[in-house]
Design a protein around this motif. Structure first.
Motif, short mmCIF file in Angstrom:
data_model
loop_
_atom_site.label_atom_id
_atom_site.label_comp_id
_atom_site.label_asym_id
_atom_site.label_seq_id
_atom_site.Cartn_x
_atom_site.Cartn_y
_atom_site.Cartn_z
N ASP A 158 0.80 -1.22 0.00
CA ASP A 158 0.00 0.00 0.00
C ASP A 158 0.83 1.27 0.00
OD1 ASP A 158 1.00 -0.09 2.53
OD2 ASP A 158 -0.90 0.11 3.57
N GLY A 159 2.08 1.18 -0.44
CA GLY A 159 2.88 2.40 -0.44
C GLY A 159 4.19 2.21 -1.17
N LEU A 160 5.17 3.04 -0.83
CA LEU A 160 6.44 3.05 -1.53
C LEU A 160 7.33 1.85 -1.20
CD1 LEU A 160 7.35 6.84 -1.14
CD2 LEU A 160 6.49 5.69 -3.19
N MET A 161 7.01 1.12 -0.15
CA MET A 161 7.87 -0.01 0.23
C MET A 161 7.86 -1.13 -0.80
SD MET A 161 7.74 -0.38 4.34
CE MET A 161 8.30 0.95 5.40
N LEU A 163 0.06 -0.08 -6.03
CA LEU A 163 -0.34 1.16 -6.69
C LEU A 163 0.80 1.64 -7.57
CD1 LEU A 163 -1.92 2.90 -3.59
CD2 LEU A 163 -3.16 1.81 -5.47
N ASP A 164 0.47 2.25 -8.69
CA ASP A 164 1.49 2.74 -9.62
C ASP A 164 1.90 4.15 -9.23
OD1 ASP A 164 3.19 2.50 -11.75
OD2 ASP A 164 1.72 3.18 -13.24
N LEU A 165 2.47 4.27 -8.03
CA LEU A 165 2.82 5.58 -7.49
C LEU A 165 3.98 6.23 -8.24
CD1 LEU A 165 2.52 4.75 -3.69
CD2 LEU A 165 0.93 6.10 -5.05
N ILE A 166 4.92 5.41 -8.69
CA ILE A 166 6.08 5.91 -9.42
C ILE A 166 6.05 5.25 -10.80
CG2 ILE A 166 8.57 6.27 -9.40
CD1 ILE A 166 7.24 7.45 -6.98
N VAL A 218 4.08 19.24 1.73
CA VAL A 218 5.47 19.11 2.18
C VAL A 218 5.56 17.95 3.17
CG1 VAL A 218 7.44 20.27 3.23
CG2 VAL A 218 5.73 21.60 1.99
N GLY A 219 6.58 17.13 3.02
CA GLY A 219 6.81 16.03 3.95
C GLY A 219 8.26 15.61 3.91
N CYS A 220 8.53 14.50 4.60
CA CYS A 220 9.87 13.93 4.53
C CYS A 220 9.88 12.84 3.47
CB CYS A 220 10.30 13.40 5.90
SG CYS A 220 12.02 12.82 5.94
N PHE A 221 9.29 11.67 3.78
CA PHE A 221 9.19 10.65 2.73
C PHE A 221 7.89 9.86 2.85
CE2 PHE A 221 11.15 8.56 6.30
CZ PHE A 221 10.81 7.22 6.24
N SER A 222 6.86 10.49 3.36
CA SER A 222 5.56 9.85 3.49
C SER A 222 4.98 9.47 2.14
CB SER A 222 4.60 10.81 4.21
OG SER A 222 3.28 10.33 4.14
N ALA A 259 14.97 6.95 -0.39
CA ALA A 259 15.83 7.27 -1.53
C ALA A 259 15.01 7.70 -2.74
CB ALA A 259 16.69 6.06 -1.89
N VAL A 260 13.86 7.06 -2.96
CA VAL A 260 13.00 7.42 -4.09
C VAL A 260 12.55 8.88 -3.96
CG1 VAL A 260 10.73 7.03 -5.13
CG2 VAL A 260 12.21 5.08 -4.62
N VAL A 261 12.09 9.25 -2.78
CA VAL A 261 11.64 10.62 -2.55
C VAL A 261 12.81 11.60 -2.67
CG1 VAL A 261 10.67 12.22 -0.85
CG2 VAL A 261 9.65 9.96 -1.17
N ASP A 262 13.94 11.23 -2.09
CA ASP A 262 15.12 12.11 -2.14
C ASP A 262 15.57 12.34 -3.58
OD1 ASP A 262 17.50 13.22 -0.33
OD2 ASP A 262 18.41 12.19 -2.03
N HIS A 263 15.46 11.31 -4.41
CA HIS A 263 15.93 11.38 -5.79
C HIS A 263 14.96 12.13 -6.70
CE1 HIS A 263 18.68 10.04 -8.93
NE2 HIS A 263 17.65 9.67 -9.68
#
Length: 451
Positions: free
Chosen positions: A139-142, A165-168, A304-308, A346-350
């Motif tokens: 259910d997320g980026l993991m 989910l096709d988030l990226i 705005v967030g960190c990596f949520s 790392a995905v969010v940071d990149h």
């Protein structure tokens, strides 16, 4: 002919929404093709004091898609869902007990849809219903990171697919790829429709009214990283203040903060003072609803967030520009290296602009070709034995990019431990001495134990 029963295990409303979208899209067959049970698990450290799933807006709409709802915590009480699993000799007894308690016939075929198959309660369910087909949903980026625990083949071979989910867009999930489990996308339209259902359900919540009245243009997302020992409480408090300062510099004068459900009240007190000092109207939304419900009703101009994961859904499903704060600090603090938050971070940071460096908030709609090789390299460094076939491409990537990329993706110690490009000979020698000493100590202890 035996009947079929499908058991869907959930612990979060976001995960339940993902499953509801998969059901609506027909990914589990026709509605009358099986009896459907929603199995709710509360995995909080102290479940008795945590927000329950059935207290959140939208829960009843989602649970209405199932024939019955049962509680996993009640079923295994007094054990904790994250800690309990059946002993090998008791597996058949537990299956009989649950079939009886949940009204499942002795000969009914069972399918399981579970989250986080590497750990309990999913592992426990897979062991108890040992003949069942397994469907894993993320259910997320993991889903983009590696499998964090080695799975026994008796479980891995039964996994039919990974729903995600096709988030990226364009980034293929790494989770369960070592077993060639095929990933399957939950359609965007179906998921957005479920989120809209949940949002409509929350429209009359009186706690939402002050937020709507202030017309916030920016949303700040809290994650409560102190709860999982990544940051101290003071550092996370400062992270939220930095988010607000960044939004203020970007010109936002009305901001809403969506804290993590378990965040202490002190976080919002410090944020309120910082807002007053910056001349920003701050509204705190402490209500049992998803961040996506906030996007639906407020239509913000910035998140705005960190990596949520909720940052990425703002971009993917609501066309809201996003920005990050604090990813470098959190990346440096993650321990151990195989921490499952590493790839999402790392995905969010990149991909996501850094608000504190003055980068312009943006949508994540086009993914650079650099992302997938980076994720695979990090995944190998996290789980080198599981993904041994990635060693050569990881070495090539490091030789080509290590000098120019952020150093916190690949700490020198980890590269040295794995003998990868970027290793330091002196550090490697020290590690070899430490390993030799550990071997000697173990040998001495074994020898003393035999006397």
């Amino acid at each position: 002919m035996p009947h079929k029963t499908q058991i869907f295990q959930v612990s979060t409303l976001y995960g339940a929404a993902t499953l509801a979208a998969a059901l609506d899209a027909g990914l589990f067959g026709p509605r009358d093709g099986a009896r459907r049970i929603l199995l709710v698990s509360n995995n909080a450290a102290i479940p008795e004091t945590a927000l329950r799933l059935d207290e959140m807006h939208g829960y009843e709409r989602i649970s209405g898609r199932f024939d019955s709802v049962v509680g996993w915590n009640e079923a295994i009480r007094p054990h904790h869902p994250s800690a309990w699993g059946p002993r090998g000799n008791d597996v058949s007894l537990w299956q009989k007990a649950f079939r009886l308690a949940w009204g499942i016939g002795e000969r009914d075929l069972i399918e399981l849809a579970v989250e986080s198959i590497q750990v309990n309660p999913a592992r426990a369910l897979a062991a108890i219903f040992s003949e069942s087909a397994l469907h894993v949903y993320a259910d997320g980026l993991m889903s983009y990171g590696p499998t964090r625990e080695k799975l026994p083949l008796t479980i891995a071979r039964r996994i039919q697919r990974l729903l995600h989910l096709d988030l990226i867009p364009g980034l293929k999930p790494m989770l369960l790829s070592e077993f060639d489990v095929p990933p399957e996308v939950v359609p965007d339209g179906a998921f957005r429709a479920v989120l809209d259902e949940i949002s409509h359900d929350a429209a009359d919540d009186p706690r939402l009214a002050p937020v709507l009245r202030e017309k916030p243009t920016a949303v700040l997302l809290g994650q409560y990283l102190a709860a999982i020992n990544i940051l101290s409480a003071e550092e996370e408090e400062d992270l939220h203040v930095r988010m607000l300062a960044g939004a203020a510099r970007a010109g936002h004068r009305s901001v809403v903060f969506k804290p993590h459900p378990t965040a202490p009240a002190g976080y919002t007190a410090a944020l309120s003072k910082a807002a007053a000092d910056a001349g920003v109207r701050l509204t705190v939304l402490d209500a049992p609803l998803l961040a996506e419900t906030l996007y639906h009703h407020c239509a913000p101009e910035l998140v705005v967030g960190c990596f949520s994961t909720a940052m990425v859904t703002a971009s993917a499903y609501y066309d809201v520009p996003i920005a990050r704060v604090g990813t470098a600090l959190v990346m440096e603090r993650l321990k151990p290296y195989p921490n499952s938050n590493r790839v999402p971070l790392a995905v969010v940071d990149h991909l996501v602009p850094d608000l504190e460096r003055g980068q312009t908030p943006a949508l994540v709609d086009t993914v650079p070709e650099t992302l997938s090789p980076l994720v695979r390299a990090i995944g190998f460094c996290m789980q080198p034995k599981t993904y041994a076939d990635l060693r050569e491409p990881t070495e090539s990537w490091l030789r080509a990019n290590l000098a120019t990329g952020p150093g916190y993706y690949f700490p020198e110690l980890r590269l040295t431990e794995l003998g990868l490009p970027g290793s330091r000979p002196q550090l490697r020698a020290k590690l070899q001495v430490r390993r030799a000493r550990r071997v000697v100590r173990r040998a001495v202890r074994r020898g003393a134990g035999k006397k």
